[in-house]
Design a protein around this motif. Structure first.
Motif, PDB file in Angstrom:
ATOM      1  N   VAL A 244      41.164  49.377  35.224  1.00 25.04           N
ATOM      2  CA  VAL A 244      42.094  48.629  34.367  1.00 25.04           C
ATOM      3  C   VAL A 244      41.327  47.653  33.493  1.00 25.04           C
ATOM      4  N   GLN A 245      40.430  46.899  34.108  1.00 24.32           N
ATOM      5  CA  GLN A 245      39.676  45.894  33.355  1.00 24.32           C
ATOM      6  C   GLN A 245      38.814  46.541  32.277  1.00 24.32           C
ATOM      7  N   TYR A 264      50.422  40.767  24.881  1.00 27.41           N
ATOM      8  CA  TYR A 264      50.396  39.322  25.095  1.00 27.41           C
ATOM      9  C   TYR A 264      49.889  38.929  26.482  1.00 27.41           C
ATOM     10  N   ILE A 265      49.850  39.863  27.434  1.00 28.13           N
ATOM     11  CA  ILE A 265      49.435  39.486  28.793  1.00 28.13           C
ATOM     12  C   ILE A 265      48.077  40.068  29.167  1.00 28.13           C
ATOM     13  N   LEU A 266      47.375  40.660  28.211  1.00 30.33           N
ATOM     14  CA  LEU A 266      46.091  41.277  28.532  1.00 30.33           C
ATOM     15  C   LEU A 266      45.100  40.275  29.121  1.00 30.33           C
ATOM     16  N   SER A 274      39.712  40.424  37.391  1.00 35.43           N
ATOM     17  CA  SER A 274      38.259  40.255  37.312  1.00 35.43           C
ATOM     18  C   SER A 274      37.616  39.995  38.673  1.00 35.43           C
ATOM     19  N   PRO A 275      38.186  39.134  39.535  1.00 29.57           N
ATOM     20  CA  PRO A 275      37.554  38.906  40.845  1.00 29.57           C
ATOM     21  C   PRO A 275      37.636  40.117  41.769  1.00 29.57           C
ATOM     22  N   LEU A 276      38.494  41.084  41.455  1.00 33.00           N
ATOM     23  CA  LEU A 276      38.702  42.236  42.331  1.00 33.00           C
ATOM     24  C   LEU A 276      37.901  43.459  41.902  1.00 33.00           C
TER      25      LEU A 276
END
Length: 444
Positions: A244-245, A264-266, A274-276
């Motif tokens: 996804v990232q 708008y929520i990207l 990001s931490p995952l």
């Protein structure tokens, strides 16, 4: 459409000075009328037209003339009038709520006209229809507005007025609910469906160039991440988070054009995942362990405490596997028969020592029953300076896990508040354990 659902329209009329116009919609044609409710019935062909009127308006010339025009067009048979109070108080608004709720049939698809009537009524009706979406499976299919003020004057003829299709407001509400479910609870099913539809719609019409290429792929990865998170598949979740990232920058342009609410929520999705994210979820490394602990944090933030507790217990086993560089850390016989057995033996030892009860003979017998590998790892474990803390942590994680996994069907159980509190505290201790070992390197 489909499922035999009934198409109904909801409209209203007031006492305004309505002028005749030719209302037109590109896909539906045009209708010459003074009253936009007539155009709704004629152009969109609902099976039933609900007309909301106050007692005062019911006797007004506008309403009488509109009824006559509907009859002249052969449309009077679909009309059902709903006499409502003006809505000047909370009590009257609830009365409107009851009347509209009773009138609209289950599973109906609603075309909502916001052109005429008392200005606050559209907001009331919209709220009612949204509520009925949950209680009676009603679907708000289209919002229309007869824009007389945007009319085009024509010499020798009545003006031509466009019909504004505000259906995007319906879709925006769907997006908001889907985004809210994903950000608050990690539920990505509906968000994935909307992304998939945003991808398919322009491909079906092929009316434009530069069609979307990545939205559907993003939909699939969000669904996989959500399903993996909620069904406790942490390694799959971490891999899906990475995909996804990685897609986010590529999807940005497509979202701005085809799925604007998602665009708008990207940045928020990027911050959350990001931490995952890791592309090597199947390899047990310090980074992998850190990602697993971050997933526990994610669970706790979403109030998915059961998942957090169950994963925390498994992370302790993974920590031991990492410390002793166990290559078969995912094999059941190694996890249960070696790693968990070592932790159980260490925890039993700590419990016996803490209680100052005799039990050394039993512990020796337990050790004798361990395989050579178990015994070797247990000896190494006991030599570590953090062994006592780790054994105690495992004991408490095991107890909390059993409390949760057995649904509190035990002699002594923790309260829901205690479960949440303990889960957060034990997560912090897991963090500290990993930080302590990562600073000195793992055990060769």
């Amino acid at each position: 459409m489909g499922n035999g659902s009934q198409l109904v329209a909801f409209s209203s009329i007031g006492k305004g000075d309505y002028k005749e116009a030719e209302y037109f919609a590109q896909e539906s044609g045009s209708c010459r009328t003074r009253f936009f409710s007539v155009a709704v019935a004629y152009l969109f062909k609902p099976e039933r037209l609900f007309l909301a009127v106050t007692s005062e308006v019911k006797n007004d010339e506008n309403y009488l003339r509109m009824k006559q025009e509907l009859e002249d067009r052969g449309l009077s048979g679909i009309v059902k009038e709903i006499v409502i109070p003006p809505g000047r108080s909370e009590e009257e608004l609830w009365k409107i709520f009851d009347l509209v709720s009773e009138a609209i049939p289950e599973r109906a698809r609603v075309i909502f006209d916001i052109t005429h009537g008392f200005r606050s009524l559209p907001f009331v009706f919209l709220g009612v229809v949204n509520y009925l979406g949950l209680t009676k499976a009603v679907r708000l299919e289209r919002i229309v507005y007869g824009a007389f003020e945007a009319k085009e004057e024509r010499e020798g003829d009545i003006p031509r007025a466009p019909i504004f299709d505000l259906t995007m407001l319906v879709e925006l509400q769907d997006w908001l609910q889907a985004v809210n479910a994903f950000m608050l609870r990690g539920e990505g099913q509906r968000l994935a469906e909307l992304l998939d539809e945003a991808h398919r719609r322009p491909w079906r019409s092929r009316a434009q160039e530069d069609l979307p290429d990545k939205l559907q792929k993003m939909a699939g990865n969000i669904k996989q991440f959500s399903d993996s998170v909620r069904l406790l598949r942490p390694l799959e979740a971490l891999g899906a988070a990475a995909r996804v990232q990685k897609l986010l920058p590529e999807v940005k342009k497509e979202a701005e054009r085809w799925a604007k609410p998602f665009g708008y929520i990207l940045s928020r999705i990027d911050q959350e995942l990001s931490p995952l994210a890791t592309e090597q979820a199947d390899t047990l490394t310090q980074e992998n362990l850190e990602r697993q602990l971050a997933l526990i944090d994610y669970y706790l933030q979403k109030d998915l405490v059961v998942q957090a507790v169950l994963l925390a217990r498994e992370c302790m086993v993974n920590w031991l596997a990492w410390r002793v560089r166990e290559p078969n850390w995912r094999k059941q016989e190694v996890r249960a028969g070696v790693l968990e057995a070592v932790l159980n033996a260490a925890a039993s030892n700590q419990t016996a020592m803490g209680a100052k009860r005799p039990g050394s003979e039993e512990l020796e017998k337990e050790k004798e029953g361990l395989s050579k590998k178990k015994e070797e790892i247990l000896q190494r474990f006991n030599s570590w300076p953090e062994a006592k803390k780790a054994a105690d942590l495992w004991h408490r994680l095991r107890e909390l896990r059993n409390d949760v996994a057995h649904c509190a069907f035990r002699d002594s159980v923790a309260s829901p508040e205690a479960v949440k509190k303990n889960a957060k505290e034990l997560k912090q201790e897991l963090n500290a354990l990993l930080e302590q070992e990562s600073s000195g390197g793992n055990d060769a």
